[in-house]
Design an enzyme around this catalytic site. Structure first.
Site, short mmCIF file in Angstrom:
data_model
loop_
_atom_site.label_atom_id
_atom_site.label_comp_id
_atom_site.label_asym_id
_atom_site.label_seq_id
_atom_site.Cartn_x
_atom_site.Cartn_y
_atom_site.Cartn_z
N ARG A 35 22.77 -58.33 87.45
CA ARG A 35 23.83 -58.39 86.43
C ARG A 35 23.39 -59.12 85.17
NH1 ARG A 35 28.98 -59.22 90.52
NH2 ARG A 35 29.33 -57.00 90.80
N LYS A 197 36.37 -43.54 105.06
CA LYS A 197 37.76 -43.08 105.19
C LYS A 197 38.25 -42.17 104.09
CE LYS A 197 39.45 -47.05 107.75
NZ LYS A 197 40.22 -48.29 107.67
N GLY A 353 30.75 -49.03 95.34
CA GLY A 353 30.60 -49.58 96.69
C GLY A 353 29.29 -49.30 97.38
N GLY A 376 34.86 -51.58 92.06
CA GLY A 376 36.28 -51.24 91.88
C GLY A 376 36.54 -50.53 90.57
P1 AMP Z 1 32.95 -46.51 101.88
O1 AMP Z 1 33.04 -47.97 101.56
O2 AMP Z 1 34.27 -45.85 102.05
O3 AMP Z 1 32.02 -45.79 100.94
O4 AMP Z 1 32.34 -46.43 103.34
C1 AMP Z 1 31.02 -46.83 103.61
C2 AMP Z 1 30.86 -47.02 105.08
O5 AMP Z 1 31.08 -45.81 105.75
C3 AMP Z 1 29.49 -47.48 105.46
O6 AMP Z 1 29.56 -48.80 105.91
C4 AMP Z 1 29.08 -46.52 106.56
O7 AMP Z 1 28.51 -47.17 107.68
C5 AMP Z 1 30.39 -45.88 106.98
N1 AMP Z 1 30.19 -44.56 107.58
C6 AMP Z 1 29.54 -43.51 107.07
N2 AMP Z 1 29.51 -42.49 107.93
C7 AMP Z 1 30.16 -42.88 109.04
C8 AMP Z 1 30.45 -42.28 110.29
N3 AMP Z 1 30.06 -41.05 110.58
N4 AMP Z 1 31.13 -43.01 111.20
C9 AMP Z 1 31.52 -44.25 110.92
N5 AMP Z 1 31.29 -44.88 109.75
C10 AMP Z 1 30.61 -44.21 108.82
#
Ligand code: AMP
Length: 395
Positions: A35, A197, A353, A376
């Protein structure tokens, strides 16, 4: 859109909001200078014009004045990175800060104490913002990481510089990169959305359907869609309450002529562990006791072809549990494909993220067009929101 290049800072004091919210170790040493490096071009431009810089930032989440969150800890590192001496004052407003700012000469840098030692900062307090505004002649916002917050130093202070406010080089680059993807990108435009998610990405998906030609859905999100389509997903991560939403997204995509690409196969494991037993399975035929943790080989191949076809690419979210080596192949292969497409002339933006963490971990940082500095703030931009820190400069 006014940037630092629209101003000559000769004999001017630039009041610059930077994002020096850097990680510190137990000895209060800076462990990642990304940063600080990112803000350097803006600071150097002001100094080279013959101006001076007053740097303001927050660090961590202090409750009142707490020494562990003092920006004094990072002064030496900022000096190292910039190659210029940095003066420090133990408050960001009031007589001491005003005296230090007044005494500042062209070519000099002053860093103010942590803005969040004052509650008024996060409340967006107008009196506090006015006190900050007294320190400089031109307000520069170069902190994308906090641009989604209407805090005193990121947004409200701009009111006191109606004609003398602008974006720093970093923030300008962030805005241009988002614009390239969301508005002016060369077609075909592709968004790759992965991560855990659907619920955390839903607003992004809905906004992005109006902007892209192709949408790759990967990672844990996949399984809510596959279950919605009637597939068996075994013990894979799934949000049952989002199944109708997933079907609705697929319908909306079809109506908008967006081609949705879902995984066709997965690397499944019999436990959420790097040492679990694994096998490649069709994405819709996962038996109970097994969970999909990474993209399978056919999926990797399919996604590669889609990426290579596209001229503008946005990537948010990993394709698997990349933190565990055995489930990182899909994410690495996607990074490789995006790097290859970028080399062939595509514009690629990675933001928000965990995809940024993955890109850094696997060394793709310099092989994509731009890696966003704001988590964010990036996500909110992709959701189509106008960030208050950006609106305040455009006003
Ligand atoms: P996000 O912060 O929503 O981008 O989610 C990132 C997280 O999703 C990471 O920590 C990954 O380990 C998790 N992730 C990715 N693919 C899978 C999966 N098939 N099952 C469970 N977690 C997952």
């Amino acid at each position: 859109m006014k940037t630092i290049n629209d101003f000559n800072f000769e004999n001017q004091k630039a009041l610059i909001r930077v994002d020096f919210n850097v990680p510190l170790n137990d000895d209060f040493e800076v462990t990642d200078t990304t940063r600080i490096i990112a803000a350097k071009p803006t600071i150097i431009k002001v100094l080279e014009d013959g101006g001076s810089c007053i740097l303001m930032s927050h660090l961590g989440r202090p409750k009142g004045r707490q020494d562990e969150f003092s920006l004094r800890h990072i002064v030496n590192k900022v000096e190292d990175v910039l190659g210029v001496e940095v003066k420090f004052v133990e408050d960001c407003v009031g007589p001491d800060a005003e005296a230090a700012a007044r005494e500042l000469k062209p070519g000099e840098i002053l860093m103010l104490e942590n803005l969040r030692f004052h509650d008024e900062e996060q409340k967006g307090d107008k009196v506090f913002a006015e006190a900050l505004s007294k320190l400089g002649d031109i307000y520069v916002n170069d902190a994308f990481g906090t641009a989604h917050r209407a805090h005193a130093s990121t947004t409200i202070v701009a009111e006191f510089f109606p004609e003398r406010k602008c974006f720093g080089g970093l923030l300008a680059k962030e805005i241009e990169s988002i614009k390239k993807v969301m508005e002016t990108g060369e077609k075909p435009v592709l968004a790759v959305l992965g991560g855990a998610k659907v619920s955390s990405k839903i607003t992004i998906i809905e906004n992005i359907l109006d902007k892209v030609d192709h949408l790759i859905i990967g990672g844990g999100m996949t399984f809510t869609f596959i279950k919605a389509k009637g597939g068996n997903i075994g013990d894979s991560i799934c949000e049952d309450d989002k199944i109708d939403l997933a079907l609705d997204i697929l319908k909306q995509a079809e109506a908008k002529n967006v081609v949705v690409h879902l995984p066709v196969d997965v690397l499944a494991a019999n436990a959420f562990s790097n040492t679990a037993e694994t096998q490649v399975l069709d994405v819709d035929k996962i038996p109970d006791g097994w969970q999909g943790l990474d993209a399978g080989p056919k999926t990797i191949e399919n996604f590669h072809s889609v990426v290579m076809e596209c001229k503008t690419i946005l990537w948010n979210g990993p394709l698997g549990v990349f933190e565990m080596e055995n489930y990182s192949k899909g994410t690495i292969a996607l990074g490789d494909a995006i790097a290859e497409a970028t080399k062939n002339g595509a514009f690629s933006l990675v933001g928000g993220g965990d995809s940024v963490a993955a890109v850094k971990q696997f060394g793709f940082e310099n092989k994509v067009s731009y890696v966003s500095t704001g988590g964010g703030a990036m996500l909110e931009s992709l959701e189509g929101k106008t960030l208050p820190g950006i609106a305040a400069i455009l006003d």
